[in-house]
Motif scaffolding. Sequence first.
Motif, PDB file in Angstrom:
ATOM      1  N   ILE A  96       0.854  -1.184   0.000  1.00 36.50           N
ATOM      2  CA  ILE A  96       0.000   0.000   0.000  1.00 36.50           C
ATOM      3  C   ILE A  96       0.888   1.231   0.000  1.00 36.50           C
ATOM      4  O   ILE A  96       1.755   1.385   0.865  1.00 36.50           O
ATOM      5  N   LEU A  97       0.649   2.099  -0.964  1.00 34.61           N
ATOM      6  CA  LEU A  97       1.409   3.334  -1.074  1.00 34.61           C
ATOM      7  C   LEU A  97       0.470   4.510  -0.903  1.00 34.61           C
ATOM      8  O   LEU A  97      -0.541   4.606  -1.610  1.00 34.61           O
ATOM      9  N   GLN A  98       0.782   5.402   0.050  1.00 32.63           N
ATOM     10  CA  GLN A  98      -0.054   6.573   0.258  1.00 32.63           C
ATOM     11  C   GLN A  98       0.289   7.618  -0.796  1.00 32.63           C
ATOM     12  O   GLN A  98       1.323   8.292  -0.733  1.00 32.63           O
ATOM     13  N   THR A  99      -0.576   7.751  -1.770  1.00 33.22           N
ATOM     14  CA  THR A  99      -0.378   8.695  -2.853  1.00 33.22           C
ATOM     15  C   THR A  99      -1.679   8.806  -3.632  1.00 33.22           C
ATOM     16  O   THR A  99      -2.640   8.083  -3.360  1.00 33.22           O
ATOM     17  N   THR A 100      -1.703   9.688  -4.599  1.00 27.92           N
ATOM     18  CA  THR A 100      -2.874   9.875  -5.450  1.00 27.92           C
ATOM     19  C   THR A 100      -2.497   9.610  -6.903  1.00 27.92           C
ATOM     20  O   THR A 100      -1.496  10.139  -7.393  1.00 27.92           O
ATOM     21  N   ALA A 101      -3.271   8.775  -7.573  1.00 32.89           N
ATOM     22  CA  ALA A 101      -3.055   8.540  -8.999  1.00 32.89           C
ATOM     23  C   ALA A 101      -3.589   9.730  -9.784  1.00 32.89           C
ATOM     24  O   ALA A 101      -4.702  10.187  -9.547  1.00 32.89           O
ATOM     25  N   ARG A 102      -2.792  10.236 -10.723  1.00 34.00           N
ATOM     26  CA  ARG A 102      -3.232  11.406 -11.496  1.00 34.00           C
ATOM     27  C   ARG A 102      -3.407  11.116 -12.983  1.00 34.00           C
ATOM     28  O   ARG A 102      -4.017  11.904 -13.705  1.00 34.00           O
ATOM     29  N   ALA A 103      -2.870   9.995 -13.456  1.00 35.09           N
ATOM     30  CA  ALA A 103      -3.012   9.661 -14.875  1.00 35.09           C
ATOM     31  C   ALA A 103      -2.920   8.158 -15.041  1.00 35.09           C
ATOM     32  O   ALA A 103      -2.245   7.466 -14.268  1.00 35.09           O
ATOM     33  N   GLN A 254     -15.798  10.207  -8.777  1.00 37.22           N
ATOM     34  CA  GLN A 254     -14.370  10.487  -8.905  1.00 37.22           C
ATOM     35  C   GLN A 254     -13.804   9.542  -9.975  1.00 37.22           C
ATOM     36  O   GLN A 254     -13.075   8.600  -9.677  1.00 37.22           O
ATOM     37  N   ASP A 255     -14.181   9.846 -11.199  1.00 37.65           N
ATOM     38  CA  ASP A 255     -13.942   8.915 -12.301  1.00 37.65           C
ATOM     39  C   ASP A 255     -13.027   9.482 -13.383  1.00 37.65           C
ATOM     40  O   ASP A 255     -13.046   9.016 -14.531  1.00 37.65           O
ATOM     41  N   GLU A 256     -12.223  10.472 -13.040  1.00 36.92           N
ATOM     42  CA  GLU A 256     -11.400  11.135 -14.053  1.00 36.92           C
ATOM     43  C   GLU A 256     -10.482  10.143 -14.771  1.00 36.92           C
ATOM     44  O   GLU A 256     -10.349  10.181 -16.005  1.00 36.92           O
ATOM     45  N   LEU A 257      -9.843   9.244 -14.029  1.00 37.94           N
ATOM     46  CA  LEU A 257      -8.925   8.300 -14.668  1.00 37.94           C
ATOM     47  C   LEU A 257      -9.677   7.243 -15.471  1.00 37.94           C
ATOM     48  O   LEU A 257      -9.200   6.797 -16.517  1.00 37.94           O
ATOM     49  N   LEU A 258     -10.830   6.842 -15.003  1.00 39.44           N
ATOM     50  CA  LEU A 258     -11.655   5.929 -15.788  1.00 39.44           C
ATOM     51  C   LEU A 258     -12.028   6.559 -17.122  1.00 39.44           C
ATOM     52  O   LEU A 258     -12.038   5.883 -18.162  1.00 39.44           O
ATOM     53  N   GLN A 259     -12.306   7.853 -17.093  1.00 32.72           N
ATOM     54  CA  GLN A 259     -12.641   8.538 -18.339  1.00 32.72           C
ATOM     55  C   GLN A 259     -11.415   8.693 -19.237  1.00 32.72           C
ATOM     56  O   GLN A 259     -11.527   8.641 -20.466  1.00 32.72           O
ATOM     57  N   PRO A 269     -29.498   7.451 -11.130  1.00 31.18           N
ATOM     58  CA  PRO A 269     -30.219   8.556 -10.481  1.00 31.18           C
ATOM     59  C   PRO A 269     -29.307   9.720 -10.103  1.00 31.18           C
ATOM     60  O   PRO A 269     -29.784  10.811  -9.816  1.00 31.18           O
ATOM     61  N   PHE A 270     -27.997   9.497 -10.118  1.00 33.10           N
ATOM     62  CA  PHE A 270     -27.035  10.531  -9.751  1.00 33.10           C
ATOM     63  C   PHE A 270     -26.326  11.111 -10.971  1.00 33.10           C
ATOM     64  O   PHE A 270     -25.335  11.822 -10.838  1.00 33.10           O
ATOM     65  N   GLY A 271     -26.806  10.774 -12.163  1.00 36.31           N
ATOM     66  CA  GLY A 271     -26.176  11.229 -13.380  1.00 36.31           C
ATOM     67  C   GLY A 271     -25.360  10.124 -14.019  1.00 36.31           C
ATOM     68  O   GLY A 271     -25.403   8.966 -13.586  1.00 36.31           O
ATOM     69  N   PRO A 272     -24.589  10.423 -15.055  1.00 35.45           N
ATOM     70  CA  PRO A 272     -23.789   9.402 -15.723  1.00 35.45           C
ATOM     71  C   PRO A 272     -22.794   8.765 -14.760  1.00 35.45           C
ATOM     72  O   PRO A 272     -22.134   9.462 -13.983  1.00 35.45           O
ATOM     73  N   TRP A 273     -22.704   7.420 -14.821  1.00 29.68           N
ATOM     74  CA  TRP A 273     -21.823   6.684 -13.907  1.00 29.68           C
ATOM     75  C   TRP A 273     -21.134   5.575 -14.694  1.00 29.68           C
ATOM     76  O   TRP A 273     -21.676   5.081 -15.690  1.00 29.68           O
ATOM     77  N   THR A 274     -19.968   5.171 -14.251  1.00 31.35           N
ATOM     78  CA  THR A 274     -19.222   4.136 -14.961  1.00 31.35           C
ATOM     79  C   THR A 274     -20.039   2.853 -15.060  1.00 31.35           C
ATOM     80  O   THR A 274     -20.557   2.358 -14.061  1.00 31.35           O
ATOM     81  N   SER A 275     -20.135   2.312 -16.269  1.00 31.82           N
ATOM     82  CA  SER A 275     -20.872   1.066 -16.496  1.00 31.82           C
ATOM     83  C   SER A 275     -19.990  -0.131 -16.131  1.00 31.82           C
ATOM     84  O   SER A 275     -18.819  -0.188 -16.514  1.00 31.82           O
TER      85      SER A 275
END
Length: 329
Positions: A96-103, A254-259, A269-275
Motif C-alpha cells: 500500500i502506497l499513500q499517494t494519489t493517482a493522477r493519470a 471520482q472517475d477522471e482516470l476511468l474517463q 439517479p445521480f447522473g452518468p456513472w461508470t458502467s
Amino acid sequence: MTKTAETTDADLDNGRDDAAMSKEQWDVIVIGGGVAGLSAALILARARRRVLILDAQSPRNRYAAHMHGVLGRDGYSPLDLVADGAREVRAVGGVILQTTARAARSVSGGFEVTTTDGIVVSGRHLIFATGARDLLPDIPGLAEQWGRGVVACPYCDGYENRDRTIGVLAASIAGLHKAHMLRSYSADIVVFTALAGDVPASDRELLEARGMRIETTPVKETVIDGSTLTGLVLENGTSIPIDVVFVEPPLIAQDELLQQLGAALSDSPFGPWTSVDAAGRTSVPGVWAVGNAANPTALVPIAAGSGATAALALNAELIGADIAASSVR
C-alpha cells in the motif's frame, strides 16, 4: 504473493524505493484504499498475486465517527475499519502506497499509472475503487457539521436519531422521498423545500398527511451550540430547532482516470456513472470498478462485497492467462 528483492514491504511501505516500485510488473493495481479496494486487494493478495494499492487516504465516510448497518461492526469507526483492512492486506503481502493517482493509460501488456508525486507503476489489470464525493449546499455551518449533525443516509444514521427532531434539506422533488424514509424513525420531521423549488400540491399534502412540517423559506445558516447543531435559521430570521439535518447532496463520481481510459458511462439517479457488469468489469478490458466507483448507492457492506466479487472474477482471468501461457510453451 512472490516479491522480488527490489520490492520488499520495508522498501515500498516505509523506505519508498520509487525506482524499485516502477520496475515491478504488478498483477493488479488497485486505485483507492477504502473498503471496496481493500476487500479486492485482500483476496487477490491471498491468492498470491502481486498487488499494489495507491491510496490517497480520503474515504468518503472519513468524517463520520461511526458506521452502521455493517454486520459485526455496527457502530465501529470507518477509519478504524480501513486501518484494520490495510493491516490485513499487508500481512499477506499486499503493498500500500499513500499517494494519489493522477493519470492512467494503456500500454503493452497492461496499464501504466502515474502518481502526483511522479512515480510511474505498471500493472496487468486495474481496479478502480476511487468512490465519489458529496457536494453540500453552500449554507454556513453545514460542512463543519458533516458526519455529525449533518448526514445523508437514513439507513446509516436514522436509527441513532430516532424520536429526535429531524430536518430534511430536500434538494429536489424526488428528494422528498428521503423525508418519507425518515418518518418511521421520528414523528417530528421538518422538511425544508426551498432548494427543491415549487413542490406540487400532491407531494405537499402527502407530507402533511404523514405529520411532517414544511418550511418553504430558504435556509440561511445553521445554529451551533459549542460543537453541536441545534437548529437552522431561515432567511426571514426565524430559527427552527433541529437535532439533526439530513441533506441530499449531489454525488460526484471520482472517475477522471476511468474517463481517461475511455470507460463507458450509463445513466443513474445521480447522473452518468461508470458502467460495469455483475463482476465489476468496465467496458475497457482489464479495467474494473468497485464500490461507489461502480455503484453510487453502495453502502459499506455492498462496497466490500463488490470488491470481493471483482477479485474472484479477476483472479479467474489471471489463472486463465497463466494456463494459456503454459500451453504455449
